[in-house]
Design an enzyme around this catalytic site. Structure first.
Site, PDB file in Angstrom:
ATOM      1  N   ARG A  16       0.810  -1.211   0.000  1.00 55.83           N
ATOM      2  CA  ARG A  16       0.000   0.000   0.000  1.00 55.83           C
ATOM      3  C   ARG A  16       0.844   1.261   0.000  1.00 55.83           C
ATOM      4  O   ARG A  16       0.541   2.239  -0.723  1.00 55.83           O
ATOM      5  CB  ARG A  16      -0.959  -0.007   1.205  1.00 55.83           C
ATOM      6  N   LYS A  21       1.476  25.045  -4.439  1.00 50.48           N
ATOM      7  CA  LYS A  21       0.272  24.408  -3.894  1.00 50.48           C
ATOM      8  C   LYS A  21       0.476  22.891  -3.904  1.00 50.48           C
ATOM      9  O   LYS A  21      -0.130  22.158  -4.682  1.00 50.48           O
ATOM     10  CB  LYS A  21      -0.949  24.814  -4.706  1.00 50.48           C
ATOM     11  N   LYS A  47       3.032  39.296  -4.685  1.00 50.31           N
ATOM     12  CA  LYS A  47       1.640  38.977  -4.965  1.00 50.31           C
ATOM     13  C   LYS A  47       0.716  40.113  -4.511  1.00 50.31           C
ATOM     14  O   LYS A  47       1.188  41.131  -3.992  1.00 50.31           O
ATOM     15  CB  LYS A  47       1.285  37.645  -4.299  1.00 50.31           C
ATOM     16  N   GLU A  78       3.022  39.783  -9.538  1.00 51.78           N
ATOM     17  CA  GLU A  78       1.694  39.375  -9.989  1.00 51.78           C
ATOM     18  C   GLU A  78       0.850  40.614 -10.265  1.00 51.78           C
ATOM     19  O   GLU A  78       0.773  41.511  -9.425  1.00 51.78           O
ATOM     20  CB  GLU A  78       1.030  38.516  -8.914  1.00 51.78           C
ATOM     21  N   ASP A  88      -2.420  37.320 -13.814  1.00 49.55           N
ATOM     22  CA  ASP A  88      -3.367  36.512 -13.054  1.00 49.55           C
ATOM     23  C   ASP A  88      -4.800  36.679 -13.535  1.00 49.55           C
ATOM     24  O   ASP A  88      -5.335  37.788 -13.560  1.00 49.55           O
ATOM     25  CB  ASP A  88      -3.270  36.880 -11.570  1.00 49.55           C
TER      26      ASP A  88
END
Length: 287
Positions: free
Chosen positions: A101, A136, A168, A198, A219
């Protein structure tokens, strides 16, 4: 594929095995399988895709029992058809079953990322844009998930907060504007550190280009806005499109002329590639 160093992989596999084996080990196999019995099993693709994560699967088997050997038919980065054998594993049956597994969890997860990446790469093959991942990622698995993106034909964005500046929207808000944020970054970092900003609008892009940056992250812009942005940049910075890109929408995004397309779901939401471990034969029980 250039493999990741084992020193990176082993702590991940060891932790996963300890989680699965718990305090008593594999009590099901211990009750059913005679000690010393050898077996051969095949790692088989249940659906078509791209392989990634074999080194982790190999480690899982060998950490449980060094007597297990694997023969690879389809290495990382290879496309596989439904029903195709990726590798065979042979050795003590108890070890094969105990590691099954954990080995498959890594292999299915990373092959899923590689397969998803390959689907988007194929969709934009007619254009210059490269497909890149983001931060992410699953906590603790960033190195191997980004490796899986490479196995699928994609490229990697920054690995962490410390290897490039990415300004950002919240940085811009705190600084009070695009220009101020960029100027502060330029005054702070060394000459080898790249700076990307960004932007959500063409007006913000105009401000960024007036100050000068290495890359701009465009973006959630429409394909038409992206085309205008590429014209505005005119080769003075790397252009990166981002925001809910799918295999269906990727060609229109790539047709705008951007250099990069970053996609977060490749590592946070890609479905696994269904891979199983199938029994093939049993050998003699060791004396």
């Amino acid at each position: 594929m250039t493999p990741l160093p084992e020193i990176i992989l082993e702590p991940l596999v060891r932790a996963a095995l300890l989680e699965d084996l718990g305090r008593m080990g594999d009590i099901t196999s211990a009750a059913i399988v005679p000690e010393g019995l050898n077996a051969t099993m095949a790692i088989v693709a249940r659906q078509p895709g791209v392989v990634a994560g074999l080194d982790l699967a190999i480690l899982a088997f060998r950490l449980v029992d060094p007597g297990i050997s694997l023969r690879i038919m389809r290495p990382d980065g290879a496309a596989v058809a439904q029903g195709e054998t990726i590798a065979t594993a042979a050795g003590p049956a108890l070890g094969l079953l105990a590691a099954e597994r954990t080995a498959l969890n890594f292999l299915c997860r990373l092959s899923g990322i590689a397969s998803a990446t390959a689907s988007v790469v194929a969709a934009v093959r007619a254009y210059k844009a490269k497909i890149v991942c983001t931060r992410k990622t699953t906590p603790g698995l960033r190195a191997v998930e980004k490796y899986a993106v490479r196995a699928g034909g994609g490229s990697n964005h920054r690995f962490g907060l410390d290897d490039a500046v990415l300004i950002k929207d919240n940085h811009i808000a705190v600084a009070g504007g695009v220009r101020t944020a960029i100027e502060r970054a330029k005054a702070s970092v060394g000459h080898l550190v790249k700076i990307e900003v960004e932007v959500d609008t063409l007006a913000q892009l105009d401000q960024a280009m007036a100050v000068g940056v290495d890359a701009v992250l465009l973006d959630n812009m429409t394909p038409e806005e992206l085309r205008q942005a590429v014209e505005m940049v005119d080769g003075r910075a790397i252009t990166e499109a981002s925001g809910r890109v799918t295999p269906a929408t990727a060609p229109d995004v790539a047709a705008s002329g951007v250099d990069l397309i970053s996609i977060g779901w490749l590592t946070h939401s890609a479905p696994i590639l269904d891979i199983g471990l199938d029994y093939r034969s049993t050998g003699e029980t060791a004396a």
